[in-house]
Design a protein around this motif. Structure first.
Motif, PDB file in Angstrom:
ATOM      1  N   LEU A   1      34.172  46.357  67.382  1.00 39.84           N
ATOM      2  CA  LEU A   1      34.132  46.292  68.976  1.00 39.84           C
ATOM      3  C   LEU A   1      34.230  44.934  69.572  1.00 39.84           C
ATOM      4  N   GLY A   2      34.667  44.088  68.693  1.00 36.52           N
ATOM      5  CA  GLY A   2      34.744  42.691  69.161  1.00 36.52           C
ATOM      6  C   GLY A   2      36.393  42.262  69.298  1.00 36.52           C
ATOM      7  N   SER A   3      36.548  41.248  69.688  1.00 35.94           N
ATOM      8  CA  SER A   3      38.004  40.641  69.890  1.00 35.94           C
ATOM      9  C   SER A   3      38.027  39.074  69.531  1.00 35.94           C
TER      10      SER A   3
ATOM     11  N   ILE B   1      30.885  51.033  77.144  1.00 36.35           N
ATOM     12  CA  ILE B   1      32.012  49.781  76.860  1.00 36.35           C
ATOM     13  C   ILE B   1      32.299  49.663  75.441  1.00 36.35           C
ATOM     14  N   ASP B   2      33.375  49.972  74.787  1.00 37.58           N
ATOM     15  CA  ASP B   2      33.793  49.964  73.380  1.00 37.58           C
ATOM     16  C   ASP B   2      34.056  48.907  72.847  1.00 37.58           C
ATOM     17  N   VAL B   3      34.717  47.967  73.662  1.00 34.90           N
ATOM     18  CA  VAL B   3      35.341  46.616  73.202  1.00 34.90           C
ATOM     19  C   VAL B   3      34.873  45.640  74.144  1.00 34.90           C
ATOM     20  N   GLU B   4      34.625  44.645  73.841  1.00 32.13           N
ATOM     21  CA  GLU B   4      34.228  43.205  74.449  1.00 32.13           C
ATOM     22  C   GLU B   4      35.347  42.500  74.378  1.00 32.13           C
ATOM     23  N   LEU B   5      36.034  42.134  75.622  1.00 35.74           N
ATOM     24  CA  LEU B   5      37.081  40.926  75.723  1.00 35.74           C
ATOM     25  C   LEU B   5      36.613  39.826  76.649  1.00 35.74           C
TER      26      LEU B   5
END
Length: 755
Positions: free
Chosen positions: A10-12, A287-291
Motif C-alpha cells: 500500500l506504499g510507494s 485509500i489503497d495506496v499512499e503517494l
C-alpha cells in the motif's frame, strides 16, 4: 504475506529516494523495496530521465523487487495531464484548451498517443484526468479542468480515459480520476481550502462527472481531493471513498492518495494526532495506496494493526485491490520493457500531427470586428508581448517544462514568433513590451514604435503557468515572471498580470490595426480589451502545447478557421463571480450597483470566419415517459463562403419544477464540420433521465411536467426551442440512467456538399 509485506503493497517510493545521477542507488533501493512496494512514483518524470534511462531504471527497480521474498513487481506511475510529464515528451494543449475543442473523440486520440509514450517507459498507471468543475475562476488549477459544466467535463473525461486505457483492463494505462471531489469550488478559490456546498449540488454538479465516467468508461483509479467537505477531509471520509464511490458508483479499482494528503490529516486538518492514526484513518476510509512516498503507511500501518487500532482484514481489502490491479495490468507476467525501443515511441510523426490538430481546434475567436481576421494583403507584422517568444509559455502547469522550470529544457515547441517568421512575404518585428508580471513599462515606447511601423500589430499576452509552492515574498510584485495560473497559483485578480493591460491599451491607441492573442490557462477578465475600439480581434489560444505557434499563425492568416468554443464563462471582473452559465435564476439575474451579472463572453461562445444558420428544430415526440427516450433534431447550414465547424449545443430546463433549478443545463453537443454551402441534419438521441434531479428525499428522479429544450451556438445564443412533457414522476434506478446523449450527423436534403 506478513503484515509488513501487506503494508508495503500500500506504499510507494519516489524516484528521489532510489535514483541518483540517473542511476539506481542499489543500497537505497534494496532498503526501500525490501518488503516489496505498491507503486514506483514518477521514475522518469521526477527523476528527470530520458525515455531510455527511465525504462532502464524502472527495469532495474523491478528486478530488485523480483529478488524479494515474494518477488511482486510494482506499479510504475507518471503524470500525463497534457502529455507525459517528463523529458522529451510530446506536449499537447492544456485541458482547458482541449475542452475548447468540444471534440471528445479528438481528446481520445490525444490520450491514445500519450499512452504509447508511457508504455515505452514501463508505466502502467497515470494520474490523470482532472474532473473538477471550475466554479471559482480565482483557482489556479482551472487550466487543468474541462471547464464549468459537469456534462462537458464528463464527456471529455470519458474519452480521455478510453484513449488512455484502451478496450479492456489488460490494455493500456490505468487512468486516475481526480480530485474526488469538488476541488474546483473550494472557499476563496484557494487550492486545498474547504468545500461548503449542499448535498444536492455536491451530487448533481461535482459527483456527476465521476459517476458518469466510471459507468461509461470504466476508470480504473480514483484520487482523493485534499480539502474537507463540511469539516470531513476527503482523505478520511469513508462515506465518500467507500459508500458513494464503491457502493453507489460501483467502482472496483484502486484509490490512490493525492500527494501528501495522508500527511495532511495530521499536519493540516489535524484530525489525526499521530502517523499510525492518520494512516489507519486513510485506509479505513478507502485509500489503497499512499503517494508519493510511504510516510504514513508502511511501518505505521503495521503498528496500528499490532495495537489493535486497525483491523488486519481492512488492510487485506486494500492489498487485494492493489494485487488485483498488478495482475490485470500484466506486471506480474512481464514487469520490464525494452529500453532500446523507448526512444522510438517519442517524437513520432503521428504525435506531432495529433498535437497540431488539437492545437488548431482549440483556437477560440472571441472578437472580430469588421471581419478583421483572417489577415491578408499585409507585408509587415509587429509581434509584441511577453508570450510571443518563449516555448515554455505555451505549456500548462503539468507539462514538464512548466512543472520544473528550473530544469534544462530543450524546446521542441514552436513559438508564435517562430511561426510568424517562417511565413513567406511577411516582415516580422518583435518587441517584448513588458514582462509577464513585473511593473516596468520601459519597453512600451519600443513596442508602440514597432506597431506604428507595421501593417498589423499582434499582442501576445497572458499568465505564466507553473506549479508554485513557494511562500509569497515581499518583492513579489516586482518580479518579472510570477506564475498566476497553475497549481498553488490562486489569485484575487482575473485581469492580465503585471502591466499587460496597459501595454494593450497603448497599442490600441496607435493607428495600426490590432489583434490580441491570449496565450494563457487563466480565464481572464478582458472587458476593456473586448470593448476597446482600438482592438480589432481577440483570439484565445489557451496553452496550446508544442504546435501552438503554428496553430496561432495559421488561424490568424486563415489557413485554419477557428472553431473553438468557451468551456468557461469569462467574467467582467473577479468581483462578479460566480458567472457560470447554469446558475439558478435568482443568482443569474440579480445585478450589482455598477454592473450586471452577464459575463463578457458566455459559456459555449466562439466565432468563425464563416456563418451558420439553424432551421427546422424538432422533437420526435411531444411527451415522454420518465424513463423514456426521444430525439431532438436541427438542420445546420454553412451559409458563408469557406469551410468551418459549428458546435451545436442542446440545453434543457424544467418549466415549473418543485425546487429551484439552474437556468438551463447542457445535455448534448456535437461539433460539425461543414463545407461552404453545405448543410447537415444533427440528431441527438436522449433519455428523459438526463433531465433528472434529486428530489426532496435526495432520490434521483425524473419529475412530471413540461421541459423546454433549447438549441443554439452558446448558452446565451439560443436559435430555437420546443417543449417536451414528461408524463409522470419516477425515481431513476442506477441501471436505467443514461449519462450521455448519442448524436448522428447526416447530409441534409438539398445540401451543397457531402457529409
Amino acid at each position: 504475506m506478513t503484515v509488513e509485506e501487506k503494508a508495503a503493497q500500500l506504499g510507494s517510493v519516489n524516484a528521489d529516494r532510489v535514483v541518483e545521477d540517473g542511476e539506481v542507488d542499489r543500497e537505497a533501493a534494496e532498503e526501500w523495496l525490501g518488503e516489496g512496494i505498491g507503486h514506483l512514483t514518477r521514475i522518469g518524470g521526477e527523476g528527470g530521465l530520458s525515455p531510455a534511462e527511465a525504462a532502464q531504471v524502472t527495469n532495474e527497480l523491478q528486478e530488485i523487487l523480483g529478488e524479494t521474498r515474494l518477488g511482486v513487481p510494482a506499479i510504475p506511475h507518471e503524470e500525463c495531464l497534457s502529455g507525459y510529464m517528463g523529458p522529451e515528451a510530446t506536449t499537447f494543449p492544456q485541458m482547458i484548451g482541449m475542452a475548447s475543442t468540444w471534440n471528445p473523440e479528438l481528446l481520445g486520440e490525444v490520450t491514445h498517443t500519450i499512452r504509447g509514450e508511457l508504455e515505452a517507459l514501463g508505466t502502467v498507471h497515470a494520474l490523470s484526468p482532472v474532473l473538477d468543475v471550475a466554479r471559482d475562476l480565482r483557482w489556479g488549477r482551472v487550466e487543468e479542468t474541462f471547464g464549468e459544466d459537469p456534462y462537458l467535463i464528463a464527456r471529455m473525461a470519458a474519452e480521455y480515459v478510453t484513449g488512455l486505457q484502451g478496450e479492456g483492463r489488460e490494455d493500456g494505462i490505468s487512468a486516475t480520476l481526480k480530485h474526488f471531489v469538488g476541488h474546483g469550488a473550494t472557499d476563496g478559490g484557494k487550492n486545498r481550502s474547504s468545500l461548503n456546498v449542499g448535498p444536492r449540488e455536491l451530487r448533481e454538479t461535482h459527483l456527476f462527472p465521476y459517476e458518469a465516467v466510471i459507468a461509461e468508461a470504466g476508470a480504473e483509479s480514483v484520487m482523493n481531493a485534499y480539502h474537507d467537505i463540511d469539516g470531513v477531509p476527503c482523505a478520511s471520509s469513508e462515506w465518500l471513498l467507500t459508500d458513494v464511490l464503491r457502493g453507489e458508483f460501483g467502482f472496483d479499482g484502486t484509490v490512490v492518495s493525492d500527494y501528501y494528503s495522508v500527511r495532511h490529516l495530521e499536519t493540516e486538518h489535524r484530525v489525526a494526532e499521530t502517523k499510525p492514526e492518520a494512516g489507519a484513518a486513510a485506509v479505513e476510509a478507502g485509500i489503497d495506496v499512499e503517494l508519493p512516498y510511504t510516510d504514513y503507511y508502511g511501518e505505521f500501518l503495521v503498528e496500528a494493526v499490532e495495537n489493535g487500532d486497525l483491523a488486519e482484514e481492512t488492510l487485506d481489502t486494500s492489498v487485494r485491490r492493489v494485487l488485483r490491479e498488478k495482475v490485470r495490468k500484466g506486471v506480474l507476467d512481464e514487469p520490464t520493457v525494452d529500453p532500446d525501443a523507448a526512444a522510438d515511441a517519442f517524437h513520432t510523426e503521428k504525435a506531432r500531427e495529433v498535437t497540431a490538430r488539437a492545437a488548431r481546434q482549440s483556437m477560440t475567436l472571441l472578437k472580430n470586428d469588421d471581419d478583421f481576421l483572417p489577415l491578408s494583403g499585409i507585408e509587415s507584422v509587429a509581434a509584441i508581448g511577453p508570450k510571443v517568444d518563449d516555448p515554455k509559455e505555451l505549456m500548462g502547469d503539468y507539462a514538464y517544462a512548466a512543472h520544473y522550470p528550473e530544469e534544462e529544457y530543450e524546446a521542441d515547441a514552436v513559438t508564435p514568433l517562430a511561426a510568424l517568421e517562417e511565413r513567406e512575404g511577411i516582415d516580422v518585428t518583435h518587441e517584448g513590451g513588458c514582462t509577464i508580471s513585473g511593473p516596468s513599462t520601459e519597453g512600451f515606447d519600443d513596442a508602440v514604435t514597432a506597431a506604428d511601423d507595421a501593417d498589423v500589430a499582434l499582442a501576445f499576452v497572458g499568465a505564466r503557468s507553473a506549479v508554485d509552492f513557494s511562500d509569497v515574498e515581499a518583492d513579489q510584485e516586482e518580479k518579472p515572471s510570477v506564475p498566476t495560473s497553475g497549481e498553488g497559483c490562486d489569485v484575487t485578480d482575473l485581469g492580465l498580470p503585471g502591466v499587460q493591460d496597459e501595454l494593450v491599451s497603448r497599442l490600441a491607441e496607435t493607428d495600426t490595426p490590432l489583434a490580441v492573442v491570449v496565450v494563457s490557462g487563466k480565464p481572464h477578465s478582458i472587458e476593456d480589451i473586448a470593448e476597446s475600439e482600438g482592438v480589432d480581434a481577440v483570439l484565445y489560444a489557451w496553452l496550446p502545447g508544442d504546435e501552438g505557434g503554428p496553430a496561432i499563425a495559421d488561424t490568424l492568416f486563415g489557413e485554419t478557421n477557428p472553431g473553438g468554443r468557451l468551456p468557461v464563462s469569462l467574467a467582467k471582473s473577479v468581483g462578479q463571480l460566480p458567472v457560470y452559465y447554469n446558475r439558478k435564476e435568482n443568482t443569474a439575474e440579480k445585478e450589482y450597483v455598477y454592473t450586471d451579472s452577464e459575463p463578457v463572453y458566455p459559456f459555449g461562445y466562439g466565432l468563425s470566419y464563416t456563418d451558420f444558420s439553424y432551421d427546422e428544430f424538432s422533437l420526435s415526440t411531444e411527451s415522454v415517459a420518465p424513463l423514456g427516450e426521444f430525439e431532438a433534431s436541427v438542420t445546420v447550414e454553412n451559409v458563408g463562403d469557406r469551410a468551418g465547424s459549428e458546435v451545436v449545443q442542446l440545453y434543457a430546463t424544467p418549466e415549473n419544477p418543485s425546487q429551484a433549478r439552474p437556468v438551463q443545463e447542457l445535455i448534448a453537443f456535437e461539433r460539425v464540420e461543414l463545407e461552404a454551402g453545405e448543410s447537415a441534419r444533427v440528431t441527438f438521441s436522449l433519455s428523459a433521465t438526463q433531465m433528472a434531479f434529486h428530489d426532496l428525499a435526495m432520490d434521483l428522479a425524473v419529475e412530471e411536467g413540461d421541459y423546454e429544450l433549447r438549441v443554439g451556438r452558446s448558452a446565451a445564443d439560443i436559435e430555437a426551442s420546443d417543449s417536451l412533457s414528461v408524463t409522470g414522476t419516477k425515481r431513476v434506478p442506477r441501471s436505467g440512467r443514461t449519462y450521455f446523449a448519442e448524436s448522428a450527423v447526416e447530409e441534409a436534403a438539398g445540401s451543397g456538399g457531402s457529409q
